[in-house]
Design an enzyme around this catalytic site. Structure first.
Site, PDB file in Angstrom:
ATOM      1  N   VAL A   1    -115.233 -54.594  12.747  1.00 34.88           N
ATOM      2  CA  VAL A   1    -116.375 -55.434  11.865  1.00 34.88           C
ATOM      3  C   VAL A   1    -115.435 -56.399  11.722  1.00 34.88           C
ATOM      4  CG1 VAL A   1    -118.556 -54.962  12.092  1.00 34.88           C
ATOM      5  CG2 VAL A   1    -117.133 -53.886   9.921  1.00 34.88           C
ATOM      6  N   GLY A   2    -114.479 -57.140  11.960  1.00 38.54           N
ATOM      7  CA  GLY A   2    -113.233 -58.224  12.005  1.00 38.54           C
ATOM      8  C   GLY A   2    -113.999 -59.790  12.051  1.00 38.54           C
ATOM      9  N   LYS A   3    -112.993 -60.476  12.333  1.00 38.84           N
ATOM     10  CA  LYS A   3    -113.317 -61.318  12.998  1.00 38.84           C
ATOM     11  C   LYS A   3    -114.722 -61.815  13.258  1.00 38.84           C
ATOM     12  CE  LYS A   3    -110.123 -63.691  14.257  1.00 38.84           C
ATOM     13  NZ  LYS A   3    -109.002 -62.286  14.165  1.00 38.84           N
ATOM     14  N   VAL A   4    -115.094 -61.254  14.485  1.00 39.23           N
ATOM     15  CA  VAL A   4    -116.042 -61.592  15.098  1.00 39.23           C
ATOM     16  C   VAL A   4    -117.357 -60.663  15.030  1.00 39.23           C
ATOM     17  CG1 VAL A   4    -117.285 -60.829  17.287  1.00 39.23           C
ATOM     18  CG2 VAL A   4    -115.068 -61.980  17.074  1.00 39.23           C
ATOM     19  N   GLY A   5    -116.969 -58.853  14.842  1.00 40.80           N
ATOM     20  CA  GLY A   5    -118.013 -58.486  14.848  1.00 40.80           C
ATOM     21  C   GLY A   5    -118.892 -58.407  13.058  1.00 40.80           C
ATOM     22  N   HIS A   6    -118.005 -59.243  12.180  1.00 38.57           N
ATOM     23  CA  HIS A   6    -118.156 -59.367  10.876  1.00 38.57           C
ATOM     24  C   HIS A   6    -119.994 -60.178  11.022  1.00 38.57           C
ATOM     25  CE1 HIS A   6    -116.722 -62.269   9.546  1.00 38.57           C
ATOM     26  NE2 HIS A   6    -117.690 -62.825   8.623  1.00 38.57           N
TER      27      HIS A   6
ATOM     28  N   LYS B   1    -102.793 -68.368  31.180  1.00 38.70           N
ATOM     29  CA  LYS B   1    -102.392 -68.099  29.799  1.00 38.70           C
ATOM     30  C   LYS B   1    -101.003 -68.285  29.861  1.00 38.70           C
ATOM     31  CE  LYS B   1    -104.634 -65.554  27.272  1.00 38.70           C
ATOM     32  NZ  LYS B   1    -106.214 -64.980  26.282  1.00 38.70           N
TER      33      LYS B   1
HETATM   34  N1  LIG Z   1    -112.197 -63.754  18.220  1.00 39.23           N
HETATM   35  C1  LIG Z   1    -112.869 -64.768  18.951  1.00 39.23           C
HETATM   36  O1  LIG Z   1    -112.843 -65.676  19.151  1.00 39.23           O
HETATM   37  C2  LIG Z   1    -112.668 -63.898  20.437  1.00 39.23           C
HETATM   38  C3  LIG Z   1    -112.883 -64.153  21.618  1.00 39.23           C
HETATM   39  C4  LIG Z   1    -113.313 -63.687  23.181  1.00 39.23           C
HETATM   40  C5  LIG Z   1    -112.933 -62.104  22.821  1.00 39.23           C
HETATM   41  N2  LIG Z   1    -112.067 -61.970  21.245  1.00 39.23           N
HETATM   42  C6  LIG Z   1    -112.004 -60.120  21.162  1.00 39.23           C
HETATM   43  O2  LIG Z   1    -113.606 -59.657  20.311  1.00 39.23           O
HETATM   44  C7  LIG Z   1    -112.862 -58.333  20.060  1.00 39.23           C
HETATM   45  C8  LIG Z   1    -112.469 -58.668  17.994  1.00 39.23           C
HETATM   46  O3  LIG Z   1    -111.697 -59.626  17.724  1.00 39.23           O
HETATM   47  P1  LIG Z   1    -111.645 -60.639  16.634  1.00 39.23           P
HETATM   48  O4  LIG Z   1    -111.194 -61.797  16.192  1.00 39.23           O
HETATM   49  O5  LIG Z   1    -112.943 -59.991  16.047  1.00 39.23           O
HETATM   50  O6  LIG Z   1    -110.420 -59.236  16.450  1.00 39.23           O
HETATM   51  P2  LIG Z   1    -110.117 -59.703  14.703  1.00 39.23           P
HETATM   52  O7  LIG Z   1    -108.494 -58.379  14.546  1.00 39.23           O
HETATM   53  O8  LIG Z   1    -110.697 -59.798  13.508  1.00 39.23           O
HETATM   54  O9  LIG Z   1    -110.716 -57.361  14.599  1.00 39.23           O
HETATM   55  C9  LIG Z   1    -111.249 -56.467  15.430  1.00 39.23           C
HETATM   56  C10 LIG Z   1    -111.366 -55.053  14.000  1.00 39.23           C
HETATM   57  O10 LIG Z   1    -111.398 -53.868  14.930  1.00 39.23           O
HETATM   58  C11 LIG Z   1    -110.639 -53.166  14.151  1.00 39.23           C
HETATM   59  N3  LIG Z   1    -110.383 -52.114  14.792  1.00 39.23           N
HETATM   60  C12 LIG Z   1    -109.107 -51.759  15.675  1.00 39.23           C
HETATM   61  N4  LIG Z   1    -108.667 -50.834  16.201  1.00 39.23           N
HETATM   62  C13 LIG Z   1    -109.688 -50.246  16.183  1.00 39.23           C
HETATM   63  C14 LIG Z   1    -109.906 -49.032  16.146  1.00 39.23           C
HETATM   64  N5  LIG Z   1    -109.640 -47.582  17.171  1.00 39.23           N
HETATM   65  N6  LIG Z   1    -111.418 -48.578  15.604  1.00 39.23           N
HETATM   66  C15 LIG Z   1    -111.891 -49.656  14.789  1.00 39.23           C
HETATM   67  N7  LIG Z   1    -111.898 -50.400  14.329  1.00 39.23           N
HETATM   68  C16 LIG Z   1    -110.793 -51.206  14.590  1.00 39.23           C
HETATM   69  C17 LIG Z   1    -109.869 -54.296  13.085  1.00 39.23           C
HETATM   70  O11 LIG Z   1    -108.953 -53.057  11.733  1.00 39.23           O
HETATM   71  C18 LIG Z   1    -110.386 -55.439  12.912  1.00 39.23           C
HETATM   72  O12 LIG Z   1    -110.846 -54.961  11.603  1.00 39.23           O
HETATM   73  C19 LIG Z   1    -110.500 -58.577  20.403  1.00 39.23           C
HETATM   74  O13 LIG Z   1    -110.798 -57.091  21.567  1.00 39.23           O
HETATM   75  C20 LIG Z   1    -110.901 -59.727  20.852  1.00 39.23           C
HETATM   76  O14 LIG Z   1    -109.511 -60.059  22.071  1.00 39.23           O
HETATM   77  C21 LIG Z   1    -112.260 -62.207  19.929  1.00 39.23           C
END
Ligand SMILES: NC(=O)c1ccc[n+]([C@@H]2O[C@H](COP(=O)([O-])OP(=O)(O)OC[C@H]3O[C@@H](n4cnc5c(N)ncnc54)[C@H](O)[C@@H]3O)[C@@H](O)[C@H]2O)c1
Length: 378
Positions: free
Chosen positions: A202-207, A101
Site C-alpha cells: 500500500v505504497g503510492k499506488v496501493g493506497h 527505456k
Molecule cells: N507509481 C506508478 O505510477 C506505477 C506505474 C506502473 C506500475 N507501477 C508498479 O506498481 C508497483 C507499486 O508502485 P508504487 O509506485 O506504489 O511503489 P511504492 O514503492 O510507493 O509502493 C510499494 C509498496 O510495497 C511495499 N512492499 C515492498 N515489498 C513488499 C513485500 N515483500 N511485501 C509487502 N509489501 C511490500 C513497500 O513497503 C511499499 O509501501 C511497483 O511494482 C511499480 O513498478 C507503479
C-alpha cells in the site's frame, strides 16, 4: 509472451543465454529492438544505456532507471526487457508512442549529481526526439527537471516545471477500471461491492487503490512490509484490516488479489494457494515465469495483465507532451475498462490466457497503425 524477467529491483532475473558457450552480443540480445545507445561521460561518471524497442507508433517513451546493477550485462538485459514492455504498454493503452527505456548504472544515493543528470540529458537530446524519458526506480521528478535543462524530450517533471506530478494517482485509477471489468466478466456486474480484495503493498499506488475500492463498497485487506504504509491506510480507513505478510494475504479468503508491491508476485506457490477468482494489480512483471498465465487459467483465476491495467501512469506522463490536462488523462485512463473487456473477449475467442491476448492486441495495433507510416504525405 511478453518477458517477465528484467534484472531490476522490482523484477525477476532471468539470464538471456546465447546458443553457444560464448556470451551473446548486443545485437543478438537486442534482436527485435531498433536501437541501443551506450552513453559515457568519464568526468561525471555517467554510464547509461538507452534502448529503443519500437517507434512504430511514435517516439519511444519510457523512464530512466538509476540502479547499481551487479554487472553491465544485467543492465543491458534489464533495459532491453523494459523497453519492449513499454512498447506493448503504450500500444495497448492506445497511445501514439513507441517503447523505450534507459538505465543509468550506479547507486543513485551516491552517484547522482546535477552534472551527471545534465550530461545524460545531452545524450537524450542527441537522439532528436526518438526517445522521451520519464521517472523510474531511482529517479524522481526533480531529476527530470535537471535533465530537462539540457533536453527537450523529458516527461515526469515537477508540476512547477510543467510536469504532471505524481503518476500513481492515475495508475491506481486505471487498475481499478481493469478490476471492474474483471468483476463484470466474473460475476456479471462491474463493481467490487461486497467483494473481498487483498492489496499487497500500500505504497503510492496501493493506497489510492484502497480508496477506490472502499468507495465502491469492497471489503479490503492489506499488507505491507512498511508499518507506516499500513498505518497511513488505516488512518484513512479504520475499518481496513491488515495481515502480517504477503503469504498470509494470499492464504486469506479473497475474491480479488491485487499485487501492488514487487514483480514476480505470481509464482507456482501463490497460484496454487490463491482462493481469489481475479488477480488485478499495479505491480510490473507479476508473472514469475512463463507458463504461470496458463496455470492461473487452469485454476479458473482471471488474470488482468499487469501492463494493461497499470498503464494509467504512462497515460498521465504522456499527456504532458500536449500540455498536461488531468481530466483528459483521466478520461484516457478510464478506457482501461474497455481495453480489459476487449482483451478478455479476445482471450475467449482465441482460446488463450488474457496475458497472451493482451500481447496479441498490442502487436496488432503496432502492425496496423505502424503500417500507416508507410503512406507518404508531404
Ligand atoms: N507509481 C506508478 O505510477 C506505477 C506505474 C506502473 C506500475 N507501477 C508498479 O506498481 C508497483 C507499486 O508502485 P508504487 O509506485 O506504489 O511503489 P511504492 O514503492 O510507493 O509502493 C510499494 C509498496 O510495497 C511495499 N512492499 C515492498 N515489498 C513488499 C513485500 N515483500 N511485501 C509487502 N509489501 C511490500 C513497500 O513497503 C511499499 O509501501 C511497483 O511494482 C511499480 O513498478 C507503479
Amino acid at each position: 509472451m511478453m518477458p517477465a524477467h528484467p534484472a531490476g529491483p522490482d523484477e525477476r532475473v532471468t539470464t538471456v543465454t546465447g546458443t553457444t558457450s560464448s556470451p551473446a552480443g548486443v545485437f543478438e540480445l537486442a534482436s527485435g529492438h531498433e536501437q541501443v545507445v551506450y552513453c559515457q561521460d568519464d568526468a561525471t561518471g555517467l554510464k547509461a544505456i538507452i534502448a529503443i524497442y519500437s517507434t512504430a507508433l511514435g517516439p519511444a517513451l519510457g523512464g530512466t532507471r538509476f540502479y547499481p546493477y551487479a554487472t553491465e550485462q544485467d543492465a543491458l538485459e534489464d533495459v532491453l526487457n523494459l523497453s519492449k514492455g513499454m512498447a506493448y504498454k503504450a500500444a495497448l493503452a492506445g497511445l501514439d508512442l513507441g517503447g523505450g527505456k534507459a538505465v543509468i548504472l550506479g547507486d543513485p544515493t551516491k552517484n547522482k549529481t546535477e552534472a551527471l543528470l545534465r550530461a545524460y540529458g545531452r545524450f537524450v537530446q542527441s537522439l532528436g526526439g526518438r526517445y522521451y524519458t520519464a521517472c523510474d526506480v531511482g529517479t524522481f521528478s526533480v531529476d527530470m527537471d535537471q535533465i530537462a535543462r539540457e533536453c527537450r524530450y523529458v516527461t515526469g517533471r515537477t508540476v512547477a516545471h510543467g510536469g504532471a506530478g505524481d503518476s500513481s494517482v492515475l495508475t491506481a485509477f486505471g487498475v481499478f477500471q481493469g478490476m471492474r471489468a474483471a468483476a463484470e466478466a466474473t460475476w456479471g456486474a462491474p463493481t467490487l461491492h461486497g467483494r473481498t480484495v487483498g492489496v499487497a503493498g500500500v505504497g503510492k499506488v496501493g493506497h489510492h487503490l484502497v480508496r477506490h475500492l472502499v468507495e465502491d463498497g469492497a471489503e479490503v485487506v492489506v499488507t505491507d512490509v512498511a508499518p507506516a504504509a499500513v498505518a497511513r491506510v488505516q488512518a484513512e480507513h479504520p475499518q481496513v484490516p491488515s495481515v502480517v505478510d504477503v503469504d498470509a494475504l494470499v492464504a486469506t479468503d479473497l475474491d480479488v488479489y491485487a499485487p501492488c508491491a514487487l514483480g514476480g508476485a505470481l509464482d507456482d506457490d501463490v497460484v496454487a494457494t490463491l482462493s481469489a477468482r481475479i488477480v488485478c494489480g499495479a505491480a510490473n512483471n507479476q508473472l514469475a515465469h512463463e507458463g504461470i498465465e496458463k496455470q492461473l487459467q487452469d485454476r479458473g483465476i482471471l488474470y488482468a495483465p499487469d501492463y494493461m491495467v497499470n498503464a494509467g501512469g504512462l497515460i498521465q506522463v504522456a499527456d504532458e507532451l500536449r500540455g498536461f490536462s488531468f481530466e483528459r488523462a483521466k478520461q484516457r485512463a478510464e478506457k482501461i475498462f474497455d481495453t480489459t473487456q476487449q482483451v478478455f473477449a479476445l482471450a475467449q475467442e482465441d482460446g488463450v490466457p488474457p496475458a497472451v491476448a493482451a500481447d496479441r492486441l498490442a502487436e496488432r495495433r503496432m502492425a496496423e497503425v505502424g503500417r500507416l507510416r508507410g503512406i507518404w504525405v508531404s
